[in-house]
Design an enzyme around this catalytic site. Structure first.
Site, PDB file in Angstrom:
ATOM      1  N   ASP A   9      35.137  38.819  52.789  1.00  5.46           N
ATOM      2  CA  ASP A   9      35.990  39.255  51.677  1.00  5.46           C
ATOM      3  C   ASP A   9      36.967  40.370  52.058  1.00  5.46           C
ATOM      4  OD1 ASP A   9      34.258  38.463  48.748  1.00  5.46           O
ATOM      5  OD2 ASP A   9      33.368  38.171  50.726  1.00  5.46           O
ATOM      6  N   ASN A  41      39.325  39.271  46.499  1.00  4.43           N
ATOM      7  CA  ASN A  41      39.494  40.699  46.192  1.00  4.43           C
ATOM      8  C   ASN A  41      40.707  41.286  46.904  1.00  4.43           C
ATOM      9  OD1 ASN A  41      37.026  41.564  44.567  1.00  4.43           O
ATOM     10  ND2 ASN A  41      36.051  40.541  46.291  1.00  4.43           N
ATOM     11  N   ASN A  68      33.981  34.456  42.309  1.00  6.28           N
ATOM     12  CA  ASN A  68      33.867  34.789  40.887  1.00  6.28           C
ATOM     13  C   ASN A  68      35.071  35.537  40.337  1.00  6.28           C
ATOM     14  OD1 ASN A  68      32.594  36.825  42.665  1.00  6.28           O
ATOM     15  ND2 ASN A  68      32.317  37.987  40.768  1.00  6.28           N
ATOM     16  N   HIS A  69      35.931  36.072  41.222  1.00 12.04           N
ATOM     17  CA  HIS A  69      37.161  36.728  40.767  1.00 12.04           C
ATOM     18  C   HIS A  69      38.385  35.828  40.928  1.00 12.04           C
ATOM     19  CE1 HIS A  69      35.028  40.390  40.085  1.00 12.04           C
ATOM     20  NE2 HIS A  69      34.819  40.666  41.358  1.00 12.04           N
ATOM     21  N   HIS A 150      30.096  31.265  48.025  1.00  9.64           N
ATOM     22  CA  HIS A 150      30.263  32.587  47.428  1.00  9.64           C
ATOM     23  C   HIS A 150      29.115  32.802  46.444  1.00  9.64           C
ATOM     24  CE1 HIS A 150      33.036  35.971  46.793  1.00  9.64           C
ATOM     25  NE2 HIS A 150      32.599  35.976  45.544  1.00  9.64           N
ATOM     26  N   HIS A 177      29.740  41.449  50.442  1.00  9.42           N
ATOM     27  CA  HIS A 177      30.510  42.412  51.228  1.00  9.42           C
ATOM     28  C   HIS A 177      29.676  43.102  52.306  1.00  9.42           C
ATOM     29  CE1 HIS A 177      34.004  43.035  48.130  1.00  9.42           C
ATOM     30  NE2 HIS A 177      33.493  41.821  48.056  1.00  9.42           N
TER      31      HIS A 177
END
Length: 257
Positions: A9, A41, A68-69, A150, A177
């Site tokens: 990420d 991210n 998820n983002h 993920h 992360h």
């Protein structure tokens, strides 16, 4: 042999800039054929924007995966429909923008890239196990196939790794992360790592200023996240695939400062 680089990420503009500093030389040194970067991210404040995605691609990424983002920024919705190598998790509903699978033509060989998201402690989506079955049965799936899973739970990641063993070239985890030290080739020939890690500031809590996260845990009060500043690290993993079988012959984990 095909060398596939998977980058953990990328966090914020500082992570994007560090990726640009380190990625081109690494690709040349390791004779990388394909580079997959998780960019969910990559925009400051999380999510992905046109500028952050373009930055990753211009820096040497061939495919951008998310999680998820994925849809944190409304401006990204149209990008998922128009950019073929920008993926969102394939187990999102069909009504969601974009796609969760793409094929990259390297000339001598094609590589399939799959993006999936876990359902433990994250959004309630279609089972990643069932979705993976569906994708692997597709007649369009190349012999070489790499999966970005993920997910939050290590157990779910390892389970899907063994579920894919012998049917996919490699599965690398993203989202936490934090790089794991369990890189390996599974018994039937699939490369695996629970989490590739992060590209961002070393002295941080997942890329965010530590004092903000600490205060949130201590006070239980909401807080606006601010990205940390300072020296960075790029966590990544290289999977080597056999063109003839599509299986993994080696895994190398790297952390570049």
């Amino acid at each position: 042999m095909v060398n596939i680089l998977c980058v953990g990420d990328v966090v914020g503009s500082i992570g994007c800039e560090f990726l640009r500093q380190r990625l081109p030389a690494l690709k040349k040194l390791k004779a990388i054929d394909l580079c997959i970067v998780n960019g969910e991210n990559s925009a400051d404040g999380n999510g992905i924007t046109h500028s952050s995605a373009a930055h990753l691609l211009d820096s040497g990424a061939d495919v951008i995966t998310t999680g998820n983002h994925s849809f944190r920024r409304k401006e990204s919705f149209s990008m998922y429909d128009s950019w073929e190598t920008l993926l969102r998790p394939a187990n999102y509903p069909a009504a969601a923008p974009g796609r969760g699978f793409c094929i990259v033509d390297l000339g001598r060989v094609q590589v399939g890239v799959v993006n999936l998201m876990g359902t433990m402690y994250l959004d309630s989506l279609e089972s990643p196990f069932e979705k993976l079955d569906q994708l692997l049965r597709s007649p369009d799936m190349p012999k070489i196939c790499v999966i970005d899973f993920h997910a939050e739970a290590t157990g779910e990641k390892r389970a899907l790794g063994f579920y894919a063993d012998g049917r996919a070239t490699a599965l690398f985890g993203t989202h936490t992360h934090v790089p794991t030290a369990d890189q390996c080739v599974l018994p039937k020939g699939t490369g695996y790592i629970s989490d590739a890690g992060m590209t961002g500031v070393i002295d941080s809590v997942l890329g965010v200023k530590p004092e903000i996260i600490i205060n949130r845990y201590v006070t239980k009060m909401p807080a606006r996240f601010e990205l940390a500043k300072g020296p960075c690290r790029m966590d990544c993993v290289i999977f080597t695939a056999d063109e003839a079988t599509g299986l993994c012959t080696g895994v190398e984990r790297l952390s570049l400062t």
